[in-house]
Design a protein around this motif. Structure first.
Motif, PDB file in Angstrom:
ATOM      1  N   MET A  18       9.679   9.173  -1.026  1.00 30.70           N
ATOM      2  CA  MET A  18       8.590  10.352  -0.433  1.00 30.70           C
ATOM      3  C   MET A  18       7.185   9.512  -0.248  1.00 30.70           C
ATOM      4  N   PRO A  19       6.455   9.825   0.535  1.00 33.70           N
ATOM      5  CA  PRO A  19       5.105   9.282   0.707  1.00 33.70           C
ATOM      6  C   PRO A  19       4.194  10.093  -0.113  1.00 33.70           C
ATOM      7  N   LYS A  20       3.743   9.282  -1.188  1.00 32.60           N
ATOM      8  CA  LYS A  20       2.736   9.673  -2.266  1.00 32.60           C
ATOM      9  C   LYS A  20       1.459  10.181  -2.196  1.00 32.60           C
ATOM     10  N   GLY A  21       0.928   9.628  -0.859  1.00 33.42           N
ATOM     11  CA  GLY A  21      -0.481   9.697  -0.762  1.00 33.42           C
ATOM     12  C   GLY A  21      -1.470   8.842  -1.689  1.00 33.42           C
ATOM     13  N   ALA A  22      -2.388   9.230  -2.321  1.00 33.32           N
ATOM     14  CA  ALA A  22      -3.378   8.403  -3.144  1.00 33.32           C
ATOM     15  C   ALA A  22      -2.934   8.182  -4.676  1.00 33.32           C
ATOM     16  N   LEU A  23      -3.051   7.248  -5.158  1.00 33.05           N
ATOM     17  CA  LEU A  23      -3.028   6.968  -6.828  1.00 33.05           C
ATOM     18  C   LEU A  23      -4.280   6.918  -7.159  1.00 33.05           C
ATOM     19  N   LEU A  24      -4.951   7.977  -7.723  1.00 34.04           N
ATOM     20  CA  LEU A  24      -6.270   8.177  -7.937  1.00 34.04           C
ATOM     21  C   LEU A  24      -6.633   7.879  -9.573  1.00 34.04           C
ATOM     22  N   HIS A  25      -5.776   7.991 -10.332  1.00 35.62           N
ATOM     23  CA  HIS A  25      -6.166   7.522 -11.895  1.00 35.62           C
ATOM     24  C   HIS A  25      -5.068   6.387 -12.367  1.00 35.62           C
ATOM     25  N   SER A  26      -5.536   5.263 -12.608  1.00 34.34           N
ATOM     26  CA  SER A  26      -4.714   4.174 -12.912  1.00 34.34           C
ATOM     27  C   SER A  26      -5.805   3.162 -13.605  1.00 34.34           C
ATOM     28  N   HIS A  27      -5.244   2.283 -14.643  1.00 36.26           N
ATOM     29  CA  HIS A  27      -6.134   1.482 -15.309  1.00 36.26           C
ATOM     30  C   HIS A  27      -5.802   0.129 -14.641  1.00 36.26           C
ATOM     31  N   LEU A  28      -6.505  -0.712 -14.113  1.00 36.36           N
ATOM     32  CA  LEU A  28      -5.998  -1.893 -13.363  1.00 36.36           C
ATOM     33  C   LEU A  28      -5.220  -2.793 -14.431  1.00 36.36           C
ATOM     34  N   ASP A  29      -5.817  -2.804 -15.621  1.00 37.28           N
ATOM     35  CA  ASP A  29      -5.079  -3.856 -16.649  1.00 37.28           C
ATOM     36  C   ASP A  29      -3.724  -3.560 -16.897  1.00 37.28           C
ATOM     37  N   ALA A  30      -3.257  -2.348 -16.506  1.00 39.60           N
ATOM     38  CA  ALA A  30      -1.671  -2.145 -16.867  1.00 39.60           C
ATOM     39  C   ALA A  30      -0.973  -1.322 -15.705  1.00 39.60           C
ATOM     40  N   MET A  31      -1.117  -2.283 -14.549  1.00 39.65           N
ATOM     41  CA  MET A  31      -0.400  -1.889 -13.608  1.00 39.65           C
ATOM     42  C   MET A  31       0.691  -2.475 -12.998  1.00 39.65           C
ATOM     43  N   VAL A  32       1.104  -3.745 -13.603  1.00 35.02           N
ATOM     44  CA  VAL A  32       2.276  -4.410 -13.003  1.00 35.02           C
ATOM     45  C   VAL A  32       3.242  -4.456 -14.206  1.00 35.02           C
ATOM     46  N   ASN A  33       4.509  -4.239 -13.871  1.00 34.20           N
ATOM     47  CA  ASN A  33       5.617  -4.148 -14.574  1.00 34.20           C
ATOM     48  C   ASN A  33       5.569  -5.485 -15.631  1.00 34.20           C
ATOM     49  N   ALA A  34       5.871  -5.087 -16.913  1.00 31.58           N
ATOM     50  CA  ALA A  34       5.652  -6.186 -18.063  1.00 31.58           C
ATOM     51  C   ALA A  34       6.510  -7.413 -17.845  1.00 31.58           C
ATOM     52  N   ALA A  35       7.572  -7.185 -17.251  1.00 30.58           N
ATOM     53  CA  ALA A  35       8.671  -8.299 -16.776  1.00 30.58           C
ATOM     54  C   ALA A  35       7.982  -9.130 -15.799  1.00 30.58           C
TER      55      ALA A  35
END
Lengths: 533, 533
Positions: free
Chosen positions: B91-108
């Motif tokens: 599904m096209p989700k539109g915008a991601l408006l609440h995220s913290h840049l220091d926690a955005m990439v899969n840990a592995a």
């Protein structure tokens, strides 16, 4: 200039907070509060803050993960040690408007009563093993003398599963490798109560915990359908409620079974017999309170006629007629009509629309005061059948809503219950144990109170949950919000009386008597006597 | 006559339900829905009902206590097997408006990136024991060449605690009795993520799970403050978001540290350098999408300037000025200003009222478009400081509210956010893992949607929670309500774009591009292609 704007900001902030808070009834009434009430409220807020630090923020060896308002079954032993609980135990609670009569007496006390009945027997349907004690359920029944057996133990190697053993003998002979009589008691009590491990681990879904919940009723039914015990049970329910500060009761009596079992083990006790006995016990307890010089402690008790929500429409018509007949003979005892049982698993109200409309027509024709007082919205669903029961309860003119857990999600229905003066019978501990919410902090009650929805706080099924009386529920409500204070609890107690089915004159008297109790209680908080005993 | 009254009852019932549902925007817009949309919605409802039985009502060996909408970390592996999830992933989700840049990439993936950086080192401060592996946390940092050591293992018996070891070597030499390199990976990943046992057992209170949560940030900071890695990280964040159907991003960048660490291990990378690099990466990704012939897949990304809510007012003034300076140089990149960190433990907004009002004055004086986009109400409290942040966020003119978990308890504030067009950035999985709610079913989101509060669905900190992209959050929202359907999810996606900080022309373009994506998606649901890959 910056300073000026800070001042005006703070003024605007205070105005906004006050504007919102003024929607709450306890805030609207704050200006009517006496100095003593305001003082008592401050005292309670201070103790609450202190205990938040000294009890609810430290590690306890037996209770991990504590916080104010945490899950009741885990917190119970800590709660009873708090000053706040000690204080709330003494508070006059007003009316208990939502309870199920078959779950109102402390499990240990109920067992004690059962042990006194020679006709009361127990059996198990599979061989009882030490390793399977937890999963093998006892079955109880008051027997006919002809059904008595010579069997004296359910743990002996010669016991044939399915054989009745007198409960007293079964207890005495409960083999020592099973843990003896104490283990028997623990086994019985575990079978008719929910423990924290079940609620929060093994049965941690609404569906699973309801299975266990229904099981406790099926097992306890062996006791509660035995009429000689029923009568003592009823008195114990009233007396223990009074000791907790409850002065009026409207309890759901499940009339699904057409007869209870008499002293001879025969199914002869009719619905009418139950109502007559109920009347006698109420009068007996009133007399006792008069003798004790405290008539204000017990205004009385009434029955909300209930049957189960899995029957057919035709069967419901029978119960409707039965209820109306009892109401006509005992107008002072029959308070209303309801359907009980899991909203998630059984029939929605709309399924019964024909008999329920017929009920309303008949009541209107006969000119009797017999409201529907319906369970609805005991679910965390949104748009599901149990959630949609709220539409039907309101459209059918329910006097109060039983639970209404999902009501807070309904903007239009919130307006309607306010317009129509419908109170919500909120059961925070029940909802938490039955896994609709993880703690009182996330219960929709705060949302309802903030919107000035009338709420009556209720215990639902305390013998299963262990929240006897209303003190535990009031405690959780105080802990679950920084806005709620002692005056909020007072408002809830008063609201319970305002929304009971007494007529206006009786209600006014009940409220006046409660106000006297309340004034005495407030004094005892202010002068510290509340902590004396 | 009875039949007649049933008919009129049913008419009144339908009218009431419709009246209430019409408050919801997705219902108001239903009449605009295309045939294909209505068809797709029906398809999704049917699959949801089917999976409620085939997946969410049966026993699973590794996942006890299942139900639709159940706790995310327990359900994750089941969720990814569902057809509903497969569909929502597309599904096209539109915008991601609440995220913290220091926690955005899969840990592995983050660990893999770190292993490629020769400067990236690891140390432990106490001797690493097999038995204490879980409780001993790794410390990471990009070092100066002069700080490199000859040490090649953190598990060797000669390792001196506190000595840096190149991460690549530490991994290769992770002793076999500890489990070797795989165990190293698992150890690092566990240190920067929350697992179900932590969330639902050992750390099962808001306070405890926040400790673990903050810990994951402190540990991952060793990676995310190393600029050479940061740049790749940013690109990975954008690319993985695009693959999940997110076409626009406004992310909180925590500018608390004044410099990040450069390739030589020196703290030289300024806030301006970060913004310039952010701009470059956005352009790089846009170019890539153009090359791939799908420019609609990535409209762009912006920064919400954030600092931590435990600093002094004086320090906050510095950050405010820093933010305004960056906004003036990079008006297309700086979207707003916020304070981040635990609302329960740190300062309330009212503490910063002077610098926040000064921020507003300066922004007004300079005539720049730089809104506050404030976290507020991320709490289950009622009347507590974090709950009261909602008053301040709204009075300070916040463009959106970050979390607003407690907003549903505020009747007046609900009116205000609707009047003022303030959207709520709702993060259901984050709120559940951080123990504000036990499942999405009891999340106040349903209440907000039913009241037509504008909501943008957000992931918050997916590297810690494992809810990468927005598919898991959309999945939970669909499962948590019987009213919500595919068109509700579409409405939420569209709302996220309507409430982003793009100017009107850009926003109109973004919405038009999303509508094209949406139409293609709806077609793929109707013709079944959505399940093809």
């Amino acid at each position: 200039m910056v300073d000026n704007s800070i001042e005006s900001y703070l003024a605007a902030r205070n105005a906004l907070i006050s504007e919102e808070r003024s929607i709450r009834r306890d805030f609207r009434e704050l200006h009517k509060a006496t100095d003593a009430e305001l003082h008592a409220d401050q005292i309670v807020r201070a103790i609450k803050l202190e205990e938040a630090k000294t009890i609810w923020a430290i590690d306890h060896p037996d209770t991990p993960n504590v916080f104010p308002g945490m899950s009741y079954l885990s917190a119970r032993s800590l709660i009873t040690k708090t000053k706040i609980f000690q204080l709330i135990s003494k508070m006059p609670k007003g009316a208990l408007l939502h309870s199920h009569l078959d779950a109102m007496v402390n499990a240990a006390d109920l067992l004690k009563m059962a042990l006194e009945e020679p006709a009361m027997h127990v059996k198990v349907s599979t061989r009882l093993m030490v390793s399977s004690l937890e999963s093998t359920m006892p079955i109880f029944r008051g027997l006919k003398p002809s059904e008595y057996s010579d069997e004296s133990s359910i743990t002996s190697s010669t016991y044939v599963p399915g054989t009745w053993v007198q409960i007293r003998r079964a207890r005495e002979s409960f083999a020592s490798e099973y843990g003896g009589s104490e283990a028997f008691d623990a086994w019985v009590i575990a079978s008719i109560t929910i423990n924290p491990k079940e609620a929060y681990e093994t049965h941690n879904t609404v569906k699973k915990i309801w299975k266990k919940f229904e099981n406790t009723f099926e097992i306890a039914e062996g006791f509660t359908t035995f009429f000689p015990l029923w009568k003592k049970y009823l008195k114990e329910f009233f007396m223990s409620s009074i000791e907790d500060g409850i002065s009026f009761i409207e309890t759901r009596l499940n009339f699904f079974l057409k007869y209870l079992i008499d002293a001879k083990g025969e199914e002869t006790v009719s619905h009418r017999d139950l109502v007559v006995t109920f009347d006698e016990v109420v009068q007996d307890v009133k007399n006792e309170m008069n003798r004790q010089g405290r008539p204000e402690a017990f205004i009385g008790a009434r029955i909300i006629y209930a049957t189960l929500r899995f029957i057919s429409c035709e069967e419901l018509n029978w119960y409707v007629d039965d209820c109306i007949e009892l109401k006509q003979e005992f107008p002072h005892l029959i308070a209303g009509f309801d359907l009980v049982g899991s909203e998630n698993d059984f029939k929605p109200l709309i399924f019964y629309i024909e008999p329920l409309l017929r009920f309303k027509h008949r009541v209107q024709e006969l000119g009797i005061d017999l409201p529907l007082i319906l369970h609805a919205g005991e679910t965390f669903g949104d748009g599901s059948e149990p959630d949609s029961n709220l539409y039907d309860a309101i459209l059918l003119g329910t006097k109060r809503i039983g639970h209404g857990f999902s009501l807070a999600k309904h903007p239009r229905l919130i307006e309607l219950v306010k317009e129509r003066g419908i109170a919500v019978e909120v059961c925070p501990i029940s909802n938490e144990i039955l896994r609709l919410t993880s703690s009182v902090c996330t219960h929709p009650l705060a949302s309802l109170i903030n919107q000035d929805v009338a709420v009556a706080l209720c215990s639902d099924d305390p013998s299963v949950f262990g929240n006897m009386g209303l003190s535990f529920d009031f405690f959780q409500v105080l802990m679950g919000s920084d806005i709620n204070g002692l005056l909020t609890l007072g408002m809830l107690a008063r609201q319970s009386l305002e929304h009971c089915t007494l007529d206006n004159a009786e209600k006014a008297r009940a409220i006046t008597l409660w106000e006297k109790q309340w004034a005495v209680f407030i004094e005892s908080v202010v002068d510290g006597r509340v902590f004396a005993t």
